[in-house]
Design a protein around this motif. Structure first.
Motif, PDB file in Angstrom:
ATOM      1  N   SER A 159       1.001  -1.177   0.035  1.00  0.00           N
ATOM      2  CA  SER A 159      -0.021  -0.090  -0.086  1.00  0.00           C
ATOM      3  C   SER A 159       0.704   1.377  -0.095  1.00  0.00           C
ATOM      4  O   SER A 159       1.645   1.465   0.906  1.00  0.00           O
ATOM      5  CB  SER A 159      -0.986  -0.054   1.324  1.00  0.00           C
ATOM      6  OG  SER A 159      -1.803   1.066   1.252  1.00  0.00           O
ATOM      7  N   HIS A 160       0.831   1.964  -0.966  1.00  0.00           N
ATOM      8  CA  HIS A 160       1.629   3.047  -1.215  1.00  0.00           C
ATOM      9  C   HIS A 160       0.870   4.394  -1.939  1.00  0.00           C
ATOM     10  O   HIS A 160      -0.342   4.183  -2.126  1.00  0.00           O
ATOM     11  CB  HIS A 160       2.915   2.845  -2.261  1.00  0.00           C
ATOM     12  CG  HIS A 160       3.788   1.985  -1.732  1.00  0.00           C
ATOM     13  ND1 HIS A 160       4.725   2.009  -0.489  1.00  0.00           N
ATOM     14  CD2 HIS A 160       3.938   0.647  -2.035  1.00  0.00           C
ATOM     15  CE1 HIS A 160       5.298   1.051  -0.388  1.00  0.00           C
ATOM     16  NE2 HIS A 160       4.859   0.112  -1.091  1.00  0.00           N
ATOM     17  N   ALA A 161       1.311   5.548  -1.993  1.00  0.00           N
ATOM     18  CA  ALA A 161       0.543   6.628  -2.467  1.00  0.00           C
ATOM     19  C   ALA A 161      -0.125   6.399  -3.713  1.00  0.00           C
ATOM     20  O   ALA A 161      -1.100   6.915  -4.141  1.00  0.00           O
ATOM     21  CB  ALA A 161       1.487   7.919  -2.428  1.00  0.00           C
ATOM     22  N   ASP A 162       0.736   5.664  -4.685  1.00  0.00           N
ATOM     23  CA  ASP A 162       0.346   5.151  -5.962  1.00  0.00           C
ATOM     24  C   ASP A 162       0.589   3.820  -6.419  1.00  0.00           C
ATOM     25  O   ASP A 162       1.041   3.345  -5.572  1.00  0.00           O
ATOM     26  CB  ASP A 162       0.632   6.312  -7.028  1.00  0.00           C
ATOM     27  CG  ASP A 162       2.346   6.119  -7.153  1.00  0.00           C
ATOM     28  OD1 ASP A 162       2.887   5.130  -7.424  1.00  0.00           O
ATOM     29  OD2 ASP A 162       2.793   7.296  -6.825  1.00  0.00           O
ATOM     30  N   GLY A 171      -3.366   4.418  -2.897  1.00  0.00           N
ATOM     31  CA  GLY A 171      -4.342   5.743  -2.837  1.00  0.00           C
ATOM     32  C   GLY A 171      -4.711   5.942  -1.604  1.00  0.00           C
ATOM     33  O   GLY A 171      -5.911   6.452  -1.415  1.00  0.00           O
ATOM     34  N   ILE A 172      -4.112   6.040  -0.498  1.00  0.00           N
ATOM     35  CA  ILE A 172      -4.355   6.371   0.746  1.00  0.00           C
ATOM     36  C   ILE A 172      -3.406   7.431   1.377  1.00  0.00           C
ATOM     37  O   ILE A 172      -2.247   7.253   1.498  1.00  0.00           O
ATOM     38  CB  ILE A 172      -4.420   5.184   1.860  1.00  0.00           C
ATOM     39  CG1 ILE A 172      -5.234   3.909   1.206  1.00  0.00           C
ATOM     40  CG2 ILE A 172      -4.768   5.669   3.164  1.00  0.00           C
ATOM     41  CD1 ILE A 172      -6.725   4.381   1.061  1.00  0.00           C
ATOM     42  N   HIS A 173      -3.984   8.531   1.790  1.00  0.00           N
ATOM     43  CA  HIS A 173      -3.490   9.664   2.679  1.00  0.00           C
ATOM     44  C   HIS A 173      -3.000   9.253   4.122  1.00  0.00           C
ATOM     45  O   HIS A 173      -4.222   9.183   4.743  1.00  0.00           O
ATOM     46  CB  HIS A 173      -3.834  10.990   2.519  1.00  0.00           C
ATOM     47  CG  HIS A 173      -3.134  12.029   3.048  1.00  0.00           C
ATOM     48  ND1 HIS A 173      -2.838  13.249   2.519  1.00  0.00           N
ATOM     49  CD2 HIS A 173      -2.512  12.067   4.161  1.00  0.00           C
ATOM     50  CE1 HIS A 173      -1.982  14.125   3.238  1.00  0.00           C
ATOM     51  NE2 HIS A 173      -1.903  13.301   4.213  1.00  0.00           N
ATOM     52  N   VAL A 219      -6.446   7.549  -7.342  1.00  0.00           N
ATOM     53  CA  VAL A 219      -5.477   6.779  -7.879  1.00  0.00           C
ATOM     54  C   VAL A 219      -5.744   6.111  -9.261  1.00  0.00           C
ATOM     55  O   VAL A 219      -6.792   6.042  -9.639  1.00  0.00           O
ATOM     56  CB  VAL A 219      -5.422   5.526  -6.778  1.00  0.00           C
ATOM     57  CG1 VAL A 219      -6.422   4.694  -6.849  1.00  0.00           C
ATOM     58  CG2 VAL A 219      -3.916   4.778  -7.112  1.00  0.00           C
ATOM     59  N   GLU A 220      -4.609   5.861 -10.151  1.00  0.00           N
ATOM     60  CA  GLU A 220      -4.728   5.329 -11.391  1.00  0.00           C
ATOM     61  C   GLU A 220      -3.951   4.186 -11.553  1.00  0.00           C
ATOM     62  O   GLU A 220      -2.876   3.706 -11.057  1.00  0.00           O
ATOM     63  CB  GLU A 220      -4.020   6.599 -12.257  1.00  0.00           C
ATOM     64  CG  GLU A 220      -4.302   6.135 -13.626  1.00  0.00           C
ATOM     65  CD  GLU A 220      -3.401   5.359 -14.420  1.00  0.00           C
ATOM     66  OE1 GLU A 220      -3.779   4.836 -15.510  1.00  0.00           O
ATOM     67  OE2 GLU A 220      -2.436   5.281 -13.958  1.00  0.00           O
ATOM     68  N   PHE A 221      -4.450   3.168 -12.468  1.00  0.00           N
ATOM     69  CA  PHE A 221      -4.089   1.908 -12.522  1.00  0.00           C
ATOM     70  C   PHE A 221      -3.669   1.238 -13.825  1.00  0.00           C
ATOM     71  O   PHE A 221      -2.555   0.928 -14.072  1.00  0.00           O
ATOM     72  CB  PHE A 221      -4.916   0.799 -12.015  1.00  0.00           C
ATOM     73  CG  PHE A 221      -5.089   0.652 -10.523  1.00  0.00           C
ATOM     74  CD1 PHE A 221      -4.503  -0.179  -9.726  1.00  0.00           C
ATOM     75  CD2 PHE A 221      -6.219   1.441  -9.899  1.00  0.00           C
ATOM     76  CE1 PHE A 221      -4.792  -0.348  -8.411  1.00  0.00           C
ATOM     77  CE2 PHE A 221      -6.538   1.362  -8.555  1.00  0.00           C
ATOM     78  CZ  PHE A 221      -5.573   0.405  -7.533  1.00  0.00           C
ATOM     79  N   THR A 222      -4.193   1.868 -14.790  1.00  0.00           N
ATOM     80  CA  THR A 222      -4.169   1.463 -16.193  1.00  0.00           C
ATOM     81  C   THR A 222      -2.634   1.718 -16.856  1.00  0.00           C
ATOM     82  O   THR A 222      -1.853   0.888 -17.212  1.00  0.00           O
ATOM     83  CB  THR A 222      -5.215   1.877 -17.070  1.00  0.00           C
ATOM     84  OG1 THR A 222      -6.402   1.579 -16.858  1.00  0.00           O
ATOM     85  CG2 THR A 222      -4.983   1.355 -18.434  1.00  0.00           C
ATOM     86  N   ASP A 245     -11.921   4.037  -4.435  1.00  0.00           N
ATOM     87  CA  ASP A 245     -12.490   4.823  -5.676  1.00  0.00           C
ATOM     88  C   ASP A 245     -13.393   4.041  -6.242  1.00  0.00           C
ATOM     89  O   ASP A 245     -13.013   3.236  -7.172  1.00  0.00           O
ATOM     90  CB  ASP A 245     -11.686   5.582  -6.307  1.00  0.00           C
ATOM     91  CG  ASP A 245     -12.109   6.692  -7.343  1.00  0.00           C
ATOM     92  OD1 ASP A 245     -13.399   6.573  -7.477  1.00  0.00           O
ATOM     93  OD2 ASP A 245     -11.543   7.363  -7.809  1.00  0.00           O
ATOM     94  N   ALA A 246     -14.836   4.067  -6.163  1.00  0.00           N
ATOM     95  CA  ALA A 246     -15.962   3.150  -6.568  1.00  0.00           C
ATOM     96  C   ALA A 246     -15.648   3.340  -7.978  1.00  0.00           C
ATOM     97  O   ALA A 246     -15.867   1.949  -8.838  1.00  0.00           O
ATOM     98  CB  ALA A 246     -17.112   3.496  -6.185  1.00  0.00           C
TER      99      ALA A 246
END
Length: 458
Positions: free
Chosen positions: A241-244, A297-299, A322-325, A349-350
């Motif tokens: 679990s990281h910022a991105d 994607g967690i602050h 957060v972006e995955f693609t 993020d739903a």
């Protein structure tokens, strides 16, 4: 606080009987919990739970954050204070009961009601007037952790552990309890070289691995060694679990590593090194078979004064975008079709589930959509997930339910909620003639037990 048999099932009278039949068929199946934070030392000590506050309030930031938002300070709830005296524990418990209305409409209330009724036979709605009576009834019916494990029907329970941990409690639990309690390799703190104290952590990692970490190759070797240690002690996954979610190679990572050991690395360079290491983590998972789970994607620790006073995991970790693609393109180019590589993606993020994760899981055989997790583990978000993700990726690309909890007693309540919601959704597909009922039951059974066993290689 009557626990109605049809709670959470569809209100439509044509759909509810089908949902009820489906739910009844799976309600007592074993619980598979492949990601959570229950303390293995607590399970091993097996001390009876005589303090309702320590059982239901202080370990559960889902509870404390809602009370805090309503004006109840964390110190009054006993957060971060260790064992409480009976007087302090009662005071915190009274605050929960007196502020019960703050939980209305939340899944937290559903979980607590299920726990109170299912474990302790309590069906009265908590209030300031009955707080002490409820406290005494729970304290008087003391339960031991291992007794609860057996009573809950938990077949597999994963904990979250530091790579340098010896894992002694897990070895003891493997000899003494029926539930399989497995460690999870969580290397986040060792992959963020710009964070304070990183060099000391890496030194500790090297000592645990008996490996020279004064150079980059030794650092990689130490991580690989500790992964082997975890796997030998029953681990099935490595959690990140990281910022991105970015995973990108860098030229000459050894140079960044040397700068980090000297304390000279910048925040930007530290992020670049961590993104490079995510590729290394994927490589290691492809080689050693540990499932790679990713929930970025967690602050973390959004409110510095709270963090300074009470520490981490006290309710103020807040979601970010957060972006995955694009972020995962380099990783999936290398390992997306590797046999045996499993990557489970989570988000808070739903919209990202249907826009990015479902399409990724709908193509790459290695990728699975992690079920709604944290802030999305509520009925409305789960229903949206069921509709938007399964129509893109299908049921076979889901992880199975993830409870992600520190509160032992909440595990069966959370899984029960998931089973009811899945039964309701599948019943709707039956009643709109998209599935036959036997297919719906087969699918629901797979979601409850077969799918998590497959995804996490149990």
């Amino acid at each position: 606080m009557a626990m109605r048999e049809d709670r959470l099932l569809p209100a439509d009278p044509a759909v509810r009987p089908v949902a009820r039949r489906l739910y009844e068929a799976v309600r007592d199946l074993p619980i598979i919990s492949p990601h959570g934070h229950v303390d293995p030392r607590m399970l091993l000590a097996d001390e009876p739970f005589t303090d309702p506050t320590a059982l239901f309030i202080t370990p559960d930031h889902y509870v404390t954050r809602l009370l805090h938002a309503g004006g109840v300070t964390l110190d009054r709830l006993g957060v971060g204070q260790g064992p409480l005296t009976e007087q302090r524990s009662r005071e915190a418990w009274r605050l929960l009961c007196a502020n019960w209305a703050l939980l209305r409409g939340t899944p937290v209330r559903y979980w607590l009601e299920t726990e109170f009724a299912g474990i302790y036979g309590i069906t009265e709605r908590p209030s300031a007037g009955n707080a002490d009576d409820l406290y005494d009834r729970i304290a008087g019916a003391a339960k031991r952790p291992q007794e609860l494990l057996n009573g809950f029907g938990i077949e597999f329970l994963a904990t979250t552990d530091d790579p340098a941990d010896d894992l002694g409690p897990h070895r003891e639990l493997a000899r003494t309890v029926k539930t399989r309690v497995a460690p999870t390799f969580r290397p986040d703190a060792y992959l963020e070289p710009a964070a304070p104290g990183w060099a000391g952590k890496v030194e500790r990692l090297g000592a645990a691995a008996d490996t020279d970490v004064s150079h980059y190759q030794g650092y990689l070797a130490a991580l690989e060694s500790r992964r082997r240690h975890f796997k030998a002690n029953g681990a099935v996954s490595a959690d990140h679990s990281h910022a991105d979610a970015r995973a990108e190679p860098v030229d000459h990572p050894e140079r960044l590593y040397e700068k980090a050991l000297r304390g000279e690395i910048s925040a930007e360079e530290g992020a670049a090194f961590r993104r490079h290491m995510m590729l290394q983590m994927a490589r290691m998972s492809a080689e050693d078979g540990l499932v790679m789970t990713l929930h970025p994607g967690i602050h973390r620790n959004h409110h510095p004064p709270t963090f300074q006073r009470y520490g981490p995991d006290t309710g103020h970790d807040i979601p970010t975008t957060v972006e995955f693609t694009r972020a995962l393109a380099p990783l999936l180019a290398r390992h997306g079709t590797d046999p045996g590589f499993h990557l489970v993606l989570f988000t808070v993020d739903a919209t990202v589930y249907s826009r990015e994760i479902a399409p990724l899981a709908g193509f790459y055989p290695s990728v699975y959509a992690g079920v709604p997790w944290w802030f999305l583990d509520n009925p409305s978000a789960i229903r949206h997930f069921q509709e938007s993700v399964t129509e893109i990726a299908g049921f076979s690309r889901l992880s199975g339910f993830i409870d992600d909890t520190r509160a032992l007693c909440s595990i069966p309540a959370r899984h029960d909620m998931s089973r009811r919601l899945d039964a309701g959704y599948l019943a709707g597909l039956v009643c709109t003639h998209r599935l036959d009922e036997d297919e719906a039951l087969e699918t629901l059974t797979a979601l409850v037990t077969d799918q998590p066993r497959k995804v996490f290689k149990l």
